[in-house]
Design a protein around this motif. Structure first.
Motif, PDB file in Angstrom:
ATOM      1  N   UNK A   1    -101.743  -4.266 -13.104  1.00 36.43           N
ATOM      2  CA  UNK A   1    -101.307  -4.392 -15.048  1.00 36.43           C
ATOM      3  C   UNK A   1    -102.270  -3.726 -15.555  1.00 36.43           C
ATOM      4  N   UNK A   2    -103.199  -4.076 -15.248  1.00 37.41           N
ATOM      5  CA  UNK A   2    -104.418  -3.791 -15.833  1.00 37.41           C
ATOM      6  C   UNK A   2    -104.707  -2.073 -16.255  1.00 37.41           C
ATOM      7  N   UNK A   3    -104.262  -1.309 -15.070  1.00 38.80           N
ATOM      8  CA  UNK A   3    -104.165  -0.332 -14.746  1.00 38.80           C
ATOM      9  C   UNK A   3    -102.861   0.777 -15.633  1.00 38.80           C
ATOM     10  N   UNK A   4    -102.048  -0.102 -15.579  1.00 35.46           N
ATOM     11  CA  UNK A   4    -101.321  -0.061 -16.353  1.00 35.46           C
ATOM     12  C   UNK A   4    -102.148   0.310 -18.249  1.00 35.46           C
ATOM     13  N   UNK A   5    -102.215  -0.988 -17.965  1.00 40.15           N
ATOM     14  CA  UNK A   5    -103.502  -1.074 -19.644  1.00 40.15           C
ATOM     15  C   UNK A   5    -103.676   0.313 -20.072  1.00 40.15           C
TER      16      UNK A   5
ATOM     17  N   UNK B   1    -100.053   3.107  -3.372  1.00 34.22           N
ATOM     18  CA  UNK B   1     -98.932   2.008  -3.860  1.00 34.22           C
ATOM     19  C   UNK B   1     -99.396   2.231  -5.149  1.00 34.22           C
ATOM     20  N   UNK B   2    -100.480   3.251  -5.972  1.00 36.88           N
ATOM     21  CA  UNK B   2    -100.140   3.134  -7.944  1.00 36.88           C
ATOM     22  C   UNK B   2     -99.292   4.058  -8.023  1.00 36.88           C
ATOM     23  N   UNK B   3     -99.077   5.247  -7.812  1.00 31.44           N
ATOM     24  CA  UNK B   3     -98.079   6.117  -7.828  1.00 31.44           C
ATOM     25  C   UNK B   3     -96.421   5.655  -7.769  1.00 31.44           C
ATOM     26  N   UNK B   4     -96.822   5.359  -6.683  1.00 31.12           N
ATOM     27  CA  UNK B   4     -95.716   4.623  -7.063  1.00 31.12           C
ATOM     28  C   UNK B   4     -94.894   3.629  -7.820  1.00 31.12           C
ATOM     29  N   UNK B   5     -95.546   2.979  -8.536  1.00 36.72           N
ATOM     30  CA  UNK B   5     -95.092   1.418  -9.066  1.00 36.72           C
ATOM     31  C   UNK B   5     -94.516   1.662 -10.172  1.00 36.72           C
ATOM     32  N   UNK B   6     -93.175   0.846 -10.728  1.00 39.54           N
ATOM     33  CA  UNK B   6     -92.459   1.421 -11.320  1.00 39.54           C
ATOM     34  C   UNK B   6     -92.631  -0.103 -12.261  1.00 39.54           C
ATOM     35  N   UNK B   7     -92.553   0.639 -13.147  1.00 45.68           N
ATOM     36  CA  UNK B   7     -92.078   1.528 -13.934  1.00 45.68           C
ATOM     37  C   UNK B   7     -92.636   2.256 -14.713  1.00 45.68           C
ATOM     38  N   UNK B   8     -94.097   1.954 -15.022  1.00 45.72           N
ATOM     39  CA  UNK B   8     -94.456   2.746 -15.912  1.00 45.72           C
ATOM     40  C   UNK B   8     -95.475   3.978 -15.096  1.00 45.72           C
ATOM     41  N   UNK B   9     -96.313   3.434 -14.307  1.00 42.62           N
ATOM     42  CA  UNK B   9     -97.109   4.850 -13.190  1.00 42.62           C
ATOM     43  C   UNK B   9     -96.063   5.498 -12.605  1.00 42.62           C
ATOM     44  N   UNK B  10     -95.366   4.886 -12.056  1.00 42.19           N
ATOM     45  CA  UNK B  10     -94.793   5.943 -11.425  1.00 42.19           C
ATOM     46  C   UNK B  10     -93.482   7.044 -12.222  1.00 42.19           C
ATOM     47  N   UNK B  11     -93.587   6.644 -12.850  1.00 39.58           N
ATOM     48  CA  UNK B  11     -93.161   7.326 -14.544  1.00 39.58           C
ATOM     49  C   UNK B  11     -93.621   8.961 -15.208  1.00 39.58           C
ATOM     50  N   UNK B  12     -95.623   7.882 -15.286  1.00 39.18           N
ATOM     51  CA  UNK B  12     -96.108   8.684 -15.902  1.00 39.18           C
ATOM     52  C   UNK B  12     -96.632  10.188 -14.326  1.00 39.18           C
ATOM     53  N   UNK B  13     -96.626   9.670 -13.425  1.00 38.97           N
ATOM     54  CA  UNK B  13     -97.357  10.173 -12.119  1.00 38.97           C
ATOM     55  C   UNK B  13     -96.504  11.227 -12.551  1.00 38.97           C
ATOM     56  N   UNK B  14     -94.999  11.283 -12.513  1.00 32.92           N
ATOM     57  CA  UNK B  14     -93.713  12.608 -11.494  1.00 32.92           C
ATOM     58  C   UNK B  14     -93.917  13.379 -13.551  1.00 32.92           C
ATOM     59  N   UNK B  15     -94.299  13.071 -14.729  1.00 34.71           N
ATOM     60  CA  UNK B  15     -94.154  13.476 -15.310  1.00 34.71           C
ATOM     61  C   UNK B  15     -95.431  14.247 -15.912  1.00 34.71           C
ATOM     62  N   UNK B  16     -96.240  14.058 -15.042  1.00 33.42           N
ATOM     63  CA  UNK B  16     -98.140  15.488 -14.800  1.00 33.42           C
ATOM     64  C   UNK B  16     -98.607  13.959 -16.142  1.00 33.42           C
TER      65      UNK B  16
ATOM     66  N   UNK C   1    -112.303   7.857 -20.549  1.00 37.54           N
ATOM     67  CA  UNK C   1    -111.519   8.164 -19.348  1.00 37.54           C
ATOM     68  C   UNK C   1    -111.459   8.828 -18.754  1.00 37.54           C
ATOM     69  N   UNK C   2    -111.831   7.579 -17.689  1.00 38.82           N
ATOM     70  CA  UNK C   2    -110.865   7.311 -15.813  1.00 38.82           C
ATOM     71  C   UNK C   2    -111.295   6.094 -15.583  1.00 38.82           C
ATOM     72  N   UNK C   3    -109.700   5.680 -15.026  1.00 39.74           N
ATOM     73  CA  UNK C   3    -110.000   4.422 -14.244  1.00 39.74           C
ATOM     74  C   UNK C   3    -110.074   4.306 -13.028  1.00 39.74           C
ATOM     75  N   UNK C   4    -111.298   3.066 -12.790  1.00 39.31           N
ATOM     76  CA  UNK C   4    -111.599   3.721 -10.748  1.00 39.31           C
ATOM     77  C   UNK C   4    -111.164   2.257 -10.739  1.00 39.31           C
TER      78      UNK C   4
END
Length: 194
Positions: free
Chosen positions: A86-90, A160-175, A46-49
C-alpha cells in the motif's frame, strides 16, 4: 519541486549517488533549510526504495540523496506485506515515482535467520517465514547460502511487487513503473543491480 524523472534518469541519479558514496565524495544534496521549506509544501520522490530495516543500510546515505528525493519503505529482510505494498502504491500512484528498487544487502540478519529454519520466536517468525521461499530456492546452489538467499529474496520481492493487483501490476504492464532488484555490498558500499 523537481521535475518528474523518467526511469533511466532516476536509476542514473541513484547509481551516480552511490558512486559518490563509495568514493567518499558525497554531496549531501538538498538537505538545507531551503529544501526543508520546499518539501514542507509537498513531496515528489523520484524513486521508491524497498529496503531492510538494518541500521547500516540508510538509503538516503547509500544513494547520496536529500530530503524528499526517496520514498523509503523498510522492513527487516526487505520483505513486503499488504501495508508495504500500500505504501508503494501511494508513492507511485499519488506521488509520481516511476522506479522501485528492492534493495537487499550483504550480511542481512533476517535472511541469515531464515537460513537456520522456519521457526523464530515472537513476531520475528513472520519475517523468517516470509523469507523461506528464497532460502528454499537456493538451497542446492553452489556458493554461500546466505548471500544466495539475499539475492533470491530481493528477486522474489521484485516479482511480488510487479504482480501486486490491481494497481502495481497494471502500472508495470503499461510501462508506467519499473521494479528492479539490487544488492548492497555492506563492506564496499557499492550497489549492484540484480
Amino acid at each position: 519541486m523537481a521535475d518528474t524523472l523518467n526511469v533511466q534518469q532516476s536509476l542514473k541519479k541513484l547509481l551516480d549517488g552511490n558512486k559518490r558514496c563509495v568514493a567518499c565524495k558525497q554531496q549531501n544534496p538538498r538537505q538545507d533549510a531551503r529544501r526543508r521549506k520546499e518539501v514542507s509544501k509537498g513531496q515528489k520522490p523520484f524513486a521508491v526504495i524497498v529496503g531492510c530495516s538494518d541500521s547500516r543500510i540508510p538509503p538516503e546515505l547509500i544513494f547520496d540523496q536529500g530530503l524528499g528525493d526517496l520514498f523509503v519503505v523498510r522492513l527487516a529482510g526487505n520483505i513486503v506485506d499488504a501495508l508495504a505494498l500500500g505504501s508503494i502504491e501511494y508513492a507511485v500512484e499519488h506521488l509520481g515515482s516511476k522506479l522501485v528498487i528492492v534493495l537487499g544487502h550483504g550480511k542481512c540478519g533476517a535472511v541469515t535467520a531464515a537460513t537456520k529454519g522456519p521457526d523464530a520466536p515472537g513476531h520475528v517468525g513472520a519475517i523468517v517465514r516470509a523469507i523461506q521461499p528464497a532460502v528454499k530456492k537456493v538451497q542446492k546452489m553452489p556458493g554461500d547460502l546466505v548471500d544466495n538467499a539475499i539475492r533470491a529474496n530481493a528477486s522474489l520481492v521484485v516479482s511480488k511487487i510487479k504482480s501486486s493487483k490491481p494497481i502495481l501490476a497494471e502500472m508495470v504492464s503499461k510501462g508506467e513503473l519499473e521494479v528492479i532488484g539490487a544488492y548492497y555490498n555492506i563492506e564496499t558500499g557499492a550497489v549492484e543491480l540484480l
